[in-house]
Enzyme design. Sequence first.
Site, PDB file in Angstrom:
ATOM      1  N   ASP A   1       2.205   2.741   6.632  1.00 23.81           N
ATOM      2  CA  ASP A   1       0.730   3.049   5.922  1.00 23.81           C
ATOM      3  C   ASP A   1       0.056   2.778   6.747  1.00 23.81           C
ATOM      4  O   ASP A   1      -0.088   2.533   8.311  1.00 23.81           O
ATOM      5  CB  ASP A   1       0.780   1.985   4.794  1.00 23.81           C
TER       6      ASP A   1
ATOM      7  N   ALA B   1      -4.916   1.908   6.946  1.00 22.56           N
ATOM      8  CA  ALA B   1      -5.885   1.009   6.304  1.00 22.56           C
ATOM      9  C   ALA B   1      -7.176   1.708   6.598  1.00 22.56           C
ATOM     10  O   ALA B   1      -7.525   2.148   7.559  1.00 22.56           O
ATOM     11  CB  ALA B   1      -5.702  -0.418   6.768  1.00 22.56           C
ATOM     12  N   ASP B   2      -7.936   1.336   5.832  1.00 19.91           N
ATOM     13  CA  ASP B   2      -9.383   1.567   5.883  1.00 19.91           C
ATOM     14  C   ASP B   2     -10.350   0.425   6.734  1.00 19.91           C
ATOM     15  O   ASP B   2     -11.069   0.906   7.523  1.00 19.91           O
ATOM     16  CB  ASP B   2     -10.305   1.702   4.328  1.00 19.91           C
TER      17      ASP B   2
ATOM     18  N   LYS C   1      -7.858  -1.169   1.562  1.00 17.93           N
ATOM     19  CA  LYS C   1      -6.996   0.155   1.526  1.00 17.93           C
ATOM     20  C   LYS C   1      -7.675   0.650   0.070  1.00 17.93           C
ATOM     21  O   LYS C   1      -8.164   0.089  -0.913  1.00 17.93           O
ATOM     22  CB  LYS C   1      -5.745   0.018   1.526  1.00 17.93           C
ATOM     23  N   GLY C   2      -7.423   1.966  -0.065  1.00 23.49           N
ATOM     24  CA  GLY C   2      -7.822   2.701  -1.293  1.00 23.49           C
ATOM     25  C   GLY C   2      -8.854   3.788  -1.306  1.00 23.49           C
ATOM     26  O   GLY C   2      -9.372   4.013  -2.159  1.00 23.49           O
ATOM     27  N   GLY C   3      -9.440   3.759  -0.258  1.00 20.93           N
ATOM     28  CA  GLY C   3     -10.581   4.766   0.149  1.00 20.93           C
ATOM     29  C   GLY C   3     -10.174   6.096  -0.556  1.00 20.93           C
ATOM     30  O   GLY C   3     -10.886   6.889  -1.006  1.00 20.93           O
ATOM     31  N   GLY C   4      -8.992   6.532  -0.335  1.00 23.82           N
ATOM     32  CA  GLY C   4      -8.334   7.848  -0.776  1.00 23.82           C
ATOM     33  C   GLY C   4      -8.219   7.796  -2.377  1.00 23.82           C
ATOM     34  O   GLY C   4      -7.799   8.828  -2.883  1.00 23.82           O
TER      35      GLY C   4
ATOM     36  N   GLU D   1      -0.131   2.834  -3.750  1.00 19.29           N
ATOM     37  CA  GLU D   1      -0.040   2.438  -2.296  1.00 19.29           C
ATOM     38  C   GLU D   1       0.703   0.834  -2.328  1.00 19.29           C
ATOM     39  O   GLU D   1       1.698   0.555  -1.806  1.00 19.29           O
ATOM     40  CB  GLU D   1      -1.141   2.407  -1.555  1.00 19.29           C
TER      41      GLU D   1
ATOM     42  N   LYS E   1     -10.753   0.980  12.879  1.00 13.00           N
ATOM     43  CA  LYS E   1     -10.346   0.372  11.790  1.00 13.00           C
ATOM     44  C   LYS E   1     -10.300  -0.848  11.710  1.00 13.00           C
ATOM     45  O   LYS E   1     -10.042  -1.679  10.871  1.00 13.00           O
ATOM     46  CB  LYS E   1      -8.828   1.113  11.047  1.00 13.00           C
TER      47      LYS E   1
END
Length: 215
Positions: free
Chosen positions: A66, A68-69, A79-82, A88, A106
């Site tokens: 994976d 990360a932002d 995480k989770g900007g997308g 995830e 990052k």
Amino acid sequence: RFARGDLPAEICPPRFAAEICPQCNLPASELPAEFFPAEAKHLILERGLRLFELEHCDEELDWSADSADEIDAELNMIKGGGGCLLQEKIVDTAAGTLVIVCDESKYSSQFGQKWKGGIPLEVVPMAWSLVKRRVESQFGGKALLRESLGKLGPVVTDNGNFLLDWHFEQQHNWEEVDFQLHQMPGVIETGLFIQAASKIYVGKLDGSVSRLVLK
């Protein structure tokens, strides 16, 4: 058995699963964290890998790859900007080993130094305004409802929920904040991944790669 999360295509394309894994004698199966486009599915299946969803998986995942932002000095991650933070986190938790691959943009000494998108919170639609008020009152900053680009209304996740992006004003004990956020009615999941990665590889502009490990 491994899961590919939201790694950008230039870092971990579907061809990685289709070509590199057999060469490395890795188990011939992959579990996607997100839906692959048709051409990617064809490429993976053509190379003899099995493709299936988590709800149909009755075996433990060996590892998950994976990105990360943002990653701070304590190896906590945003995480989770997308918009896929819940799925995830489920897939990453299901894997015995979580490997994070990112570039040096990052990695920062503290949250917010480079990533300006805030901390995503997936919330039940009817509770978004309640959660917004509670977060701002308890922790400060602004929790903004994420609006869709190109269409009317808020972003709706794959799970039918809304997203709040919490723009904090100061540093916190992120493990404690994550715990308290999960106690708020209406909060489904947070974009805080507290020391969740087993291995983190950071690519640098000079072509070198650093491996980060928990102290």
